[in-house]
Design a protein around this motif. Structure first.
Motif, PDB file in Angstrom:
ATOM      1  N   THR A 102       0.828  -1.212   0.000  1.00 31.13           N
ATOM      2  CA  THR A 102       0.000   0.000   0.000  1.00 31.13           C
ATOM      3  C   THR A 102       0.860   1.259   0.000  1.00 31.13           C
ATOM      4  OG1 THR A 102      -1.720  -1.180   1.211  1.00 31.13           O
ATOM      5  CG2 THR A 102      -1.845   1.215   1.211  1.00 31.13           C
ATOM      6  N   ASP A 103       1.971   1.221   0.714  1.00 27.84           N
ATOM      7  CA  ASP A 103       2.891   2.362   0.698  1.00 27.84           C
ATOM      8  C   ASP A 103       3.413   2.625  -0.708  1.00 27.84           C
ATOM      9  OD1 ASP A 103       2.930   3.621   3.100  1.00 27.84           O
ATOM     10  OD2 ASP A 103       4.744   2.692   3.853  1.00 27.84           O
ATOM     11  N   GLN A 104       3.671   1.559  -1.456  1.00 28.55           N
ATOM     12  CA  GLN A 104       4.160   1.716  -2.831  1.00 28.55           C
ATOM     13  C   GLN A 104       3.091   2.350  -3.714  1.00 28.55           C
ATOM     14  OE1 GLN A 104       5.303  -2.312  -3.786  1.00 28.55           O
ATOM     15  NE2 GLN A 104       7.377  -2.062  -2.958  1.00 28.55           N
ATOM     16  N   VAL A 105       1.832   1.976  -3.494  1.00 24.26           N
ATOM     17  CA  VAL A 105       0.723   2.584  -4.244  1.00 24.26           C
ATOM     18  C   VAL A 105       0.634   4.076  -3.942  1.00 24.26           C
ATOM     19  CG1 VAL A 105      -1.788   2.644  -4.521  1.00 24.26           C
ATOM     20  CG2 VAL A 105      -0.601   0.447  -4.363  1.00 24.26           C
ATOM     21  N   ILE A 106       0.746   4.421  -2.666  1.00 23.25           N
ATOM     22  CA  ILE A 106       0.693   5.825  -2.254  1.00 23.25           C
ATOM     23  C   ILE A 106       1.820   6.618  -2.899  1.00 23.25           C
ATOM     24  CG2 ILE A 106       0.981   7.386  -0.279  1.00 23.25           C
ATOM     25  CD1 ILE A 106      -0.467   5.265   1.417  1.00 23.25           C
ATOM     26  N   ASP A 107       3.036   6.071  -2.884  1.00 25.27           N
ATOM     27  CA  ASP A 107       4.184   6.744  -3.498  1.00 25.27           C
ATOM     28  C   ASP A 107       3.954   6.966  -4.986  1.00 25.27           C
ATOM     29  OD1 ASP A 107       5.487   6.833  -1.086  1.00 25.27           O
ATOM     30  OD2 ASP A 107       6.718   5.052  -1.465  1.00 25.27           O
ATOM     31  N   GLY A 108       3.394   5.943  -5.655  1.00 24.17           N
ATOM     32  CA  GLY A 108       3.128   6.063  -7.095  1.00 24.17           C
ATOM     33  C   GLY A 108       2.106   7.150  -7.401  1.00 24.17           C
ATOM     34  N   LEU A 109       1.048   7.229  -6.593  1.00 24.92           N
ATOM     35  CA  LEU A 109       0.027   8.262  -6.790  1.00 24.92           C
ATOM     36  C   LEU A 109       0.608   9.656  -6.559  1.00 24.92           C
ATOM     37  CD1 LEU A 109      -3.064   6.623  -5.025  1.00 24.92           C
ATOM     38  CD2 LEU A 109      -2.654   6.851  -7.487  1.00 24.92           C
ATOM     39  N   GLU A 110       1.434   9.793  -5.532  1.00 25.77           N
ATOM     40  CA  GLU A 110       2.046  11.095  -5.238  1.00 25.77           C
ATOM     41  C   GLU A 110       2.959  11.532  -6.385  1.00 25.77           C
ATOM     42  OE1 GLU A 110       2.098  11.085  -0.331  1.00 25.77           O
ATOM     43  OE2 GLU A 110       3.853  10.360  -1.435  1.00 25.77           O
ATOM     44  N   GLN A 111       3.681  10.596  -6.978  1.00 28.60           N
ATOM     45  CA  GLN A 111       4.541  10.934  -8.119  1.00 28.60           C
ATOM     46  C   GLN A 111       3.710  11.352  -9.338  1.00 28.60           C
ATOM     47  OE1 GLN A 111       7.238   7.650  -8.826  1.00 28.60           O
ATOM     48  NE2 GLN A 111       7.891   7.597  -6.682  1.00 28.60           N
ATOM     49  N   SER A 112       2.609  10.638  -9.584  1.00 33.10           N
ATOM     50  CA  SER A 112       1.732  10.983 -10.709  1.00 33.10           C
ATOM     51  C   SER A 112       1.115  12.365 -10.527  1.00 33.10           C
ATOM     52  CB  SER A 112       0.621   9.941 -10.850  1.00 33.10           C
ATOM     53  OG  SER A 112       1.145   8.672 -11.167  1.00 33.10           O
ATOM     54  N   LEU A 113       0.707  12.677  -9.302  1.00 33.94           N
ATOM     55  CA  LEU A 113       0.122  13.989  -9.023  1.00 33.94           C
ATOM     56  C   LEU A 113       1.153  15.103  -9.179  1.00 33.94           C
ATOM     57  CD1 LEU A 113      -2.122  13.086  -5.948  1.00 33.94           C
ATOM     58  CD2 LEU A 113      -2.899  13.803  -8.211  1.00 33.94           C
ATOM     59  N   ALA A 114       2.396  14.802  -8.809  1.00 34.22           N
ATOM     60  CA  ALA A 114       3.458  15.800  -8.959  1.00 34.22           C
ATOM     61  C   ALA A 114       3.681  16.112 -10.445  1.00 34.22           C
ATOM     62  CB  ALA A 114       4.754  15.284  -8.330  1.00 34.22           C
ATOM     63  N   LYS A 115       3.600  15.102 -11.300  1.00 35.85           N
ATOM     64  CA  LYS A 115       3.757  15.313 -12.752  1.00 35.85           C
ATOM     65  C   LYS A 115       2.601  16.146 -13.302  1.00 35.85           C
ATOM     66  CE  LYS A 115       6.335  11.034 -13.621  1.00 35.85           C
ATOM     67  NZ  LYS A 115       6.294   9.697 -14.279  1.00 35.85           N
ATOM     68  N   LEU A 116       1.397  15.852 -12.866  1.00 27.09           N
ATOM     69  CA  LEU A 116       0.240  16.624 -13.329  1.00 27.09           C
ATOM     70  C   LEU A 116       0.325  18.076 -12.875  1.00 27.09           C
ATOM     71  CD1 LEU A 116      -2.698  14.101 -12.698  1.00 27.09           C
ATOM     72  CD2 LEU A 116      -1.642  14.719 -14.884  1.00 27.09           C
ATOM     73  N   TYR A 117       0.805  18.276 -11.663  1.00 28.58           N
ATOM     74  CA  TYR A 117       0.950  19.640 -11.141  1.00 28.58           C
ATOM     75  C   TYR A 117       1.948  20.440 -11.986  1.00 28.58           C
ATOM     76  CZ  TYR A 117       2.046  23.444  -7.911  1.00 28.58           C
ATOM     77  OH  TYR A 117       2.262  24.672  -7.364  1.00 28.58           O
ATOM     78  N   ARG A 118       3.012  19.767 -12.412  1.00 26.99           N
ATOM     79  CA  ARG A 118       4.045  20.463 -13.203  1.00 26.99           C
ATOM     80  C   ARG A 118       3.542  20.917 -14.567  1.00 26.99           C
ATOM     81  NH1 ARG A 118       7.648  16.709 -10.616  1.00 26.99           N
ATOM     82  NH2 ARG A 118       7.494  15.229 -12.330  1.00 26.99           N
ATOM     83  N   VAL A 119       2.483  20.286 -15.067  1.00 28.22           N
ATOM     84  CA  VAL A 119       1.943  20.716 -16.371  1.00 28.22           C
ATOM     85  C   VAL A 119       0.716  21.611 -16.193  1.00 28.22           C
ATOM     86  CG1 VAL A 119       2.839  18.707 -17.582  1.00 28.22           C
ATOM     87  CG2 VAL A 119       0.529  18.611 -16.610  1.00 28.22           C
ATOM     88  N   GLY A 120       0.500  22.082 -14.950  1.00 28.00           N
ATOM     89  CA  GLY A 120      -0.535  23.089 -14.728  1.00 28.00           C
ATOM     90  C   GLY A 120      -1.894  22.571 -14.314  1.00 28.00           C
ATOM     91  N   ILE A 121      -1.988  21.301 -13.921  1.00 28.99           N
ATOM     92  CA  ILE A 121      -3.266  20.744 -13.486  1.00 28.99           C
ATOM     93  C   ILE A 121      -3.470  21.008 -12.000  1.00 28.99           C
ATOM     94  CG2 ILE A 121      -4.649  18.642 -13.299  1.00 28.99           C
ATOM     95  CD1 ILE A 121      -4.126  19.542 -16.162  1.00 28.99           C
ATOM     96  N   ASP A 122      -4.680  21.408 -11.631  1.00 24.56           N
ATOM     97  CA  ASP A 122      -5.013  21.624 -10.218  1.00 24.56           C
ATOM     98  C   ASP A 122      -5.180  20.257  -9.543  1.00 24.56           C
ATOM     99  OD1 ASP A 122      -5.884  22.389  -7.750  1.00 24.56           O
ATOM    100  OD2 ASP A 122      -7.790  23.257  -8.428  1.00 24.56           O
ATOM    101  N   THR A 123      -4.233  19.906  -8.703  1.00 24.25           N
ATOM    102  CA  THR A 123      -4.241  18.583  -8.066  1.00 24.25           C
ATOM    103  C   THR A 123      -4.504  18.647  -6.562  1.00 24.25           C
ATOM    104  OG1 THR A 123      -1.836  18.706  -7.736  1.00 24.25           O
ATOM    105  CG2 THR A 123      -2.608  17.676  -9.775  1.00 24.25           C
TER     106      THR A 123
END
Length: 270
Positions: free
Chosen positions: A166-187
């Motif tokens: 579950t920790d690995q899933v959380i880390d993966g989601l946080e990384q995906s959200l960080a990428k979306l934030y960098r392209v201007g998405i409200d996360t």
């Protein structure tokens, strides 16, 4: 004579201004008076500052007064009980001391085997997390070297096995959200949801109850899967936009080529 006095006054004025700006003990410093006083003293007086600087508390902006109270802006009142200063808590008081902020964790700890052993040599918060060098809550804290200081590692190992995935899933989601934030998405909303589930999940560690950890893991993973689907939807929409944008560019290029061919053919006919 008057000119000389004027120059002297200006010189001393400049010295005063530089002293105010550069002297680290003045109010212009970003550091609290606690850190200013303890830093550079060496030995056990400086050690808390050195440990704190690499802690999760420091990373999140929580300084000395966040735990110990007092006035962080006034040397004379920094350790004043009238300003809420609290000294070093007794071992048995540490859970309540930390629980002022970590309320949910304290509740699970009290009901756990660890909490029930408090006062009889059982572990408290700093046993696993450290005091001033507080470590981030993660499955890495559950390890054979630390846990076997008090008991066999077997039960702790089962708990760690239940939470690593579950920790690995959380880390993966946080990384995906960080990428979306960098392209201007409200996360912010999705980040808040992941953060809440992460805290709820990590709170369960302190129950040191294998069955309870397994029971709550399914519910947490279900909530995280919902966040994952929303992230996938946003990523899919971005991909489609890229395809449409690429198609529009290709259409413009094709139109340009066709126009050039038509013009060339027309010029040859002339």
């Amino acid at each position: 004579m008057m000119r000389s006095s004027l120059l002297s006054f200006r010189s001393w004025g400049m010295v005063f201004v530089l002293a105010v700006v550069l002297w680290p003990g003045m109010a212009f410093s970003d550091e609290t008076v606690c850190i200013q006083c303890h830093s550079g003293q060496g030995g056990h007086l400086e050690e808390p500052v050195l440990l704190w600087k690499n802690s999760i508390h420091a990373a999140n902006g929580n300084s000395c007064h966040g735990c110990h109270g007092g006035d962080p802006t006034d040397f004379g009142m920094a350790m004043s009980p009238q300003r809420g200063f609290v000294g070093v808590p007794e071992p048995d008081d540490i859970p309540a001391f930390c629980g002022r902020c970590h309320v949910g964790v304290l509740e699970d700890y009290k009901d756990s085997a660890h909490g029930q052993a408090l006062g009889a040599g059982g572990p408290n918060c700093v046993t696993c997390h450290g005091s001033h060098g507080v470590k981030k809550a993660s499955s890495d804290l559950i390890n054979a070297e630390d846990c076997s200081r008090c008991h066999e590692y077997g039960r702790a190992e089962n708990i760690k096995a239940a939470i690593v995935e579950t920790d690995q899933v959380i880390d993966g989601l946080e990384q995906s959200l960080a990428k979306l934030y960098r392209v201007g998405i409200d996360t912010e909303g999705l980040k808040g949801a992941v953060f809440a589930e992460r805290n709820r999940f990590h709170r369960i560690f302190h129950s040191v109850d294998v069955e309870k950890v397994k029971e709550h893991t399914g519910d947490v993973q279900s909530k995280l899967e919902n966040v994952g689907r929303q992230i996938a939807g946003i990523e899919g929409e971005l991909f489609n936009r890229k395809l449409i944008g690429g198609g529009v560019v290709a259409l413009f290029l094709l139109s340009g080529v066709v126009a050039w061919l038509v013009r060339k053919t027309y010029e040859e006919d002339e």
